[in-house]
Structure formats: structure tokens, C-alpha cells
Design a protein around this motif. Sequence first.
Motif, PDB file in Angstrom:
ATOM      1  N   TYR A  90       0.675  -1.240  -0.118  1.00 21.88           N
ATOM      2  CA  TYR A  90      -0.052   0.103  -0.061  1.00 21.88           C
ATOM      3  C   TYR A  90       0.983   1.190  -0.150  1.00 21.88           C
ATOM      4  O   TYR A  90       0.292   2.296  -0.303  1.00 21.88           O
ATOM      5  N   GLY A  91       2.081   1.193   0.338  1.00 23.86           N
ATOM      6  CA  GLY A  91       3.072   2.202   0.448  1.00 23.86           C
ATOM      7  C   GLY A  91       4.351   2.229  -0.631  1.00 23.86           C
ATOM      8  O   GLY A  91       4.769   3.340  -1.042  1.00 23.86           O
ATOM      9  N   GLN A  92       4.336   1.078  -1.239  1.00 27.27           N
ATOM     10  CA  GLN A  92       5.243   0.902  -2.122  1.00 27.27           C
ATOM     11  C   GLN A  92       6.686   1.391  -1.428  1.00 27.27           C
ATOM     12  O   GLN A  92       7.564   1.849  -2.017  1.00 27.27           O
ATOM     13  N   GLU A  93       6.992   0.953  -0.220  1.00 29.52           N
ATOM     14  CA  GLU A  93       7.848   1.410   0.570  1.00 29.52           C
ATOM     15  C   GLU A  93       9.025   0.355   0.499  1.00 29.52           C
ATOM     16  O   GLU A  93       9.147  -0.944   0.536  1.00 29.52           O
ATOM     17  N   LYS A  94      10.232   1.035  -0.161  1.00 27.02           N
ATOM     18  CA  LYS A  94      11.549   0.206  -0.516  1.00 27.02           C
ATOM     19  C   LYS A  94      12.241  -0.483   0.949  1.00 27.02           C
ATOM     20  O   LYS A  94      12.663  -1.388   0.688  1.00 27.02           O
ATOM     21  N   PHE A  95      12.059   0.026   1.841  1.00 24.01           N
ATOM     22  CA  PHE A  95      12.564  -0.160   3.090  1.00 24.01           C
ATOM     23  C   PHE A  95      11.474  -0.851   4.065  1.00 24.01           C
ATOM     24  O   PHE A  95      11.585  -1.141   5.445  1.00 24.01           O
ATOM     25  N   SER A  96      10.528  -1.593   3.598  1.00 23.17           N
ATOM     26  CA  SER A  96       9.386  -2.220   4.414  1.00 23.17           C
ATOM     27  C   SER A  96       9.873  -3.335   5.074  1.00 23.17           C
ATOM     28  O   SER A  96       9.393  -3.463   6.369  1.00 23.17           O
ATOM     29  N   LYS A  97      10.898  -4.096   5.023  1.00 24.38           N
ATOM     30  CA  LYS A  97      11.378  -5.048   5.669  1.00 24.38           C
ATOM     31  C   LYS A  97      11.984  -4.484   6.916  1.00 24.38           C
ATOM     32  O   LYS A  97      11.896  -5.076   8.169  1.00 24.38           O
ATOM     33  N   ARG A  98      12.773  -3.428   6.604  1.00 20.38           N
ATOM     34  CA  ARG A  98      13.599  -3.045   7.649  1.00 20.38           C
ATOM     35  C   ARG A  98      12.515  -2.351   8.829  1.00 20.38           C
ATOM     36  O   ARG A  98      12.825  -2.343  10.212  1.00 20.38           O
ATOM     37  N   ILE A  99      11.746  -1.575   8.200  1.00 22.50           N
ATOM     38  CA  ILE A  99      10.721  -0.791   9.116  1.00 22.50           C
ATOM     39  C   ILE A  99      10.140  -1.889   9.906  1.00 22.50           C
ATOM     40  O   ILE A  99       9.765  -1.693  11.150  1.00 22.50           O
ATOM     41  N   ALA A 100       9.453  -2.990   9.359  1.00 22.74           N
ATOM     42  CA  ALA A 100       8.726  -3.917  10.116  1.00 22.74           C
ATOM     43  C   ALA A 100       9.563  -4.621  10.978  1.00 22.74           C
ATOM     44  O   ALA A 100       8.989  -4.849  12.197  1.00 22.74           O
ATOM     45  N   LYS A 101      10.762  -4.910  10.823  1.00 19.38           N
ATOM     46  CA  LYS A 101      11.577  -5.426  11.726  1.00 19.38           C
ATOM     47  C   LYS A 101      11.864  -4.662  12.896  1.00 19.38           C
ATOM     48  O   LYS A 101      11.730  -5.166  14.133  1.00 19.38           O
ATOM     49  N   ASN A 102      12.143  -3.386  12.789  1.00 16.81           N
ATOM     50  CA  ASN A 102      12.381  -2.396  13.753  1.00 16.81           C
ATOM     51  C   ASN A 102      11.244  -2.240  14.671  1.00 16.81           C
ATOM     52  O   ASN A 102      11.330  -1.916  15.775  1.00 16.81           O
ATOM     53  N   LEU A 150       6.494   6.158  16.044  1.00 19.94           N
ATOM     54  CA  LEU A 150       6.539   5.349  14.780  1.00 19.94           C
ATOM     55  C   LEU A 150       7.457   6.228  13.910  1.00 19.94           C
ATOM     56  O   LEU A 150       8.445   5.659  13.081  1.00 19.94           O
ATOM     57  N   VAL A 151       7.434   7.528  13.638  1.00 19.66           N
ATOM     58  CA  VAL A 151       8.272   8.266  12.725  1.00 19.66           C
ATOM     59  C   VAL A 151       9.929   8.077  13.104  1.00 19.66           C
ATOM     60  O   VAL A 151      10.736   7.764  12.093  1.00 19.66           O
ATOM     61  N   SER A 152      10.141   7.909  14.384  1.00 17.99           N
ATOM     62  CA  SER A 152      11.473   7.718  14.755  1.00 17.99           C
ATOM     63  C   SER A 152      11.907   6.492  14.332  1.00 17.99           C
ATOM     64  O   SER A 152      13.126   6.046  13.946  1.00 17.99           O
ATOM     65  N   ILE A 153      11.249   5.225  14.388  1.00 16.47           N
ATOM     66  CA  ILE A 153      11.365   3.923  13.802  1.00 16.47           C
ATOM     67  C   ILE A 153      11.797   3.926  12.263  1.00 16.47           C
ATOM     68  O   ILE A 153      12.686   3.256  11.903  1.00 16.47           O
ATOM     69  N   ILE A 154      10.707   4.505  11.787  1.00 15.71           N
ATOM     70  CA  ILE A 154      11.092   4.794  10.183  1.00 15.71           C
ATOM     71  C   ILE A 154      12.197   5.513   9.933  1.00 15.71           C
ATOM     72  O   ILE A 154      13.160   4.971   9.011  1.00 15.71           O
ATOM     73  N   ASN A 155      12.673   6.466  10.428  1.00 18.71           N
ATOM     74  CA  ASN A 155      13.931   7.464  10.111  1.00 18.71           C
ATOM     75  C   ASN A 155      14.978   6.493  10.358  1.00 18.71           C
ATOM     76  O   ASN A 155      16.088   6.441   9.717  1.00 18.71           O
ATOM     77  N   LYS A 156      15.035   5.683  11.750  1.00 15.45           N
ATOM     78  CA  LYS A 156      16.046   4.824  11.926  1.00 15.45           C
ATOM     79  C   LYS A 156      16.190   3.535  10.864  1.00 15.45           C
ATOM     80  O   LYS A 156      17.271   2.891  10.680  1.00 15.45           O
ATOM     81  N   SER A 157      15.305   3.262  10.172  1.00 14.56           N
ATOM     82  CA  SER A 157      15.070   2.122   9.250  1.00 14.56           C
ATOM     83  C   SER A 157      15.409   2.447   7.942  1.00 14.56           C
ATOM     84  O   SER A 157      15.800   1.541   6.998  1.00 14.56           O
ATOM     85  N   VAL A 158      15.252   3.764   7.395  1.00 18.75           N
ATOM     86  CA  VAL A 158      15.525   4.092   5.892  1.00 18.75           C
ATOM     87  C   VAL A 158      16.822   4.499   5.782  1.00 18.75           C
ATOM     88  O   VAL A 158      17.438   5.305   6.333  1.00 18.75           O
ATOM     89  N   ILE A 159      17.549   3.931   4.818  1.00 16.94           N
ATOM     90  CA  ILE A 159      18.890   3.673   4.681  1.00 16.94           C
ATOM     91  C   ILE A 159      19.130   5.286   3.692  1.00 16.94           C
ATOM     92  O   ILE A 159      20.332   5.835   3.926  1.00 16.94           O
ATOM     93  N   VAL A 160      18.379   5.400   2.726  1.00 18.87           N
ATOM     94  CA  VAL A 160      18.568   6.451   1.693  1.00 18.87           C
ATOM     95  C   VAL A 160      17.498   7.469   2.000  1.00 18.87           C
ATOM     96  O   VAL A 160      16.245   7.149   1.804  1.00 18.87           O
TER      97      VAL A 160
END
Length: 261
Positions: free
Chosen positions: A148-160, A176-186
Motif C-alpha cells: 500500500y505504500g510501495q515502501e522500499k525499506f518495508s522489511k527494515r521498518i517492519a523488523k524495527n 513511529l516516525v522515529s522508528i521509520i527514520n532509523k530504518s530508512v537507509i537512503v
Amino acid sequence: MFSHAPVMINESIDSLVLNKSGAYLDCTFGLGGHSKEILKRLNSKGTLNSIDQDQTVIEYAKKIQDPRFKFEYSKFSKIGELFINRKFDGILFDLGVSSVHLDSAERGFSFNKNATLDMRFDRTEGKKVSHYVNELPEREIEHILRSYGQEKFSKRIAKNIEKHRINNPINNTLELVSIINKSVIVNDKNKHNATRSFQALRIFVNKELEVLKDVLEKSYNILAPKGRLVLITYHSLEENVINDFIAVSYTHLTLPTNREV
């Protein structure tokens, strides 16, 4: 009180209102911008029905004192029941999230404001996003973010998310924003890191694509001959649903072909 300039108001209403004496339906009233413009284009014989599932907009609808106008507090998925004996010359949908949702910090739609993770369009039913991010298995969260979001880092975000919630339930937006920021590499310089994830969770919790598929067919059933269905959409997932519906409808001729989308 909120204020909002409707998106593509001239383009959408120009395409919608071809008969000044016709009957029209605004399925996403919001703050009433499109509805007000439709009324301007109608003569004394024209009529407009508007609906919305958000209780906060009822006060805005009450401000429109016009005998040609009627507002109904309801989900647009129920238009087949609400207007079973009606035919409209034009039906309008402004899909997705509106300023009513984004500007209300307590609704949890904005990743820039600290609030409870809610994101429900109708807060009288269903479960908040916070329930799902704390209860769903990691694999399901990953699927939601990717689909639903076409999020490239979906696995990392879900794991975190999974790691974080073990000891600290995720209950507000900035967590949640903090977790996402730590998960997004680029980082994407044109988008906030949380844009895609918040979109995905909002679409999931409100079942937006499923509802859209259902309401498209219901719209055709209450559309008058040569009537027009106008949809304002903001992302490819909605566009795909609409395009698939048009293709299937015209290929199999299961719906009237003298309507326009």
C-alpha cells in the motif's frame, strides 16, 4: 475552524456539471469546497446531495443554507442504499486524506504532529493504526508497507517495529516516525521518510482500495444516462483500481456504456 482550497476545483467541476438543472452527488464533502462550487453552477432546478463519514464536517455542511442542497452523514460505500431510487447527472469523489484529517493533530494522520496513532476516517468504528502496528506479525506489517505504500525499506521498518514494541508499545505518531527514520537507509530529498508508511497504514486501516472497488460499481448503478463520474486521485494504487474497473466494465459490457468516467 479549518480552511481549505479544493484541489483541481475548476477542472473537476467543469467536467462534472454539464446540466445546470441536473442532480449531482458529492461523495466526499470535506469542508464543502467542491459542493459550494457545484451549487454555483446550478440553476434553481438543479440539486446537490453531499455525504461524508467524518463527524467533524457536519458543522460545515450546516452552514450551507440552500434549498437545493442536502447533506447526509454516511460512508460513501453506502450510496447504493442511500440513493437506491435516484439517478444523478454527475457524481464526484475527492479520494484520499483531506486537510480535515491532516490539520487535526489528534487524528494521527500527520507525521509532523505528535498524536495517537489513529488514522481512521470514521472514529466511531474499527481499530486504530496503533492496534495493528503492535499486534500484527512482522511479515504482515511488511506486506502492508510494501503493497500500500510501495515502501522500499518495508522489511527494515517492519523488523524495527517488531523489536521496538516488545518492551515499548507504539502508541503515537512520532514514535513511529522515529522508528521509520532509523530504518530508512537512503533519504528521499523530495519526501519525508514516513510518507509512504503513513499512507500505507492509512489505506489499510480504512480499507480504502476495497471500498473504492465496491463504490465504483455502485456509482454506475445510480448514474443517469450520459451522466459523469469524476474522481480526483492522488496515487497510482487508486488509479490502478479505477483503470481496472473501466477496462473490465467496457470489455465485458456488464455496466452501461453510456456513462462517462
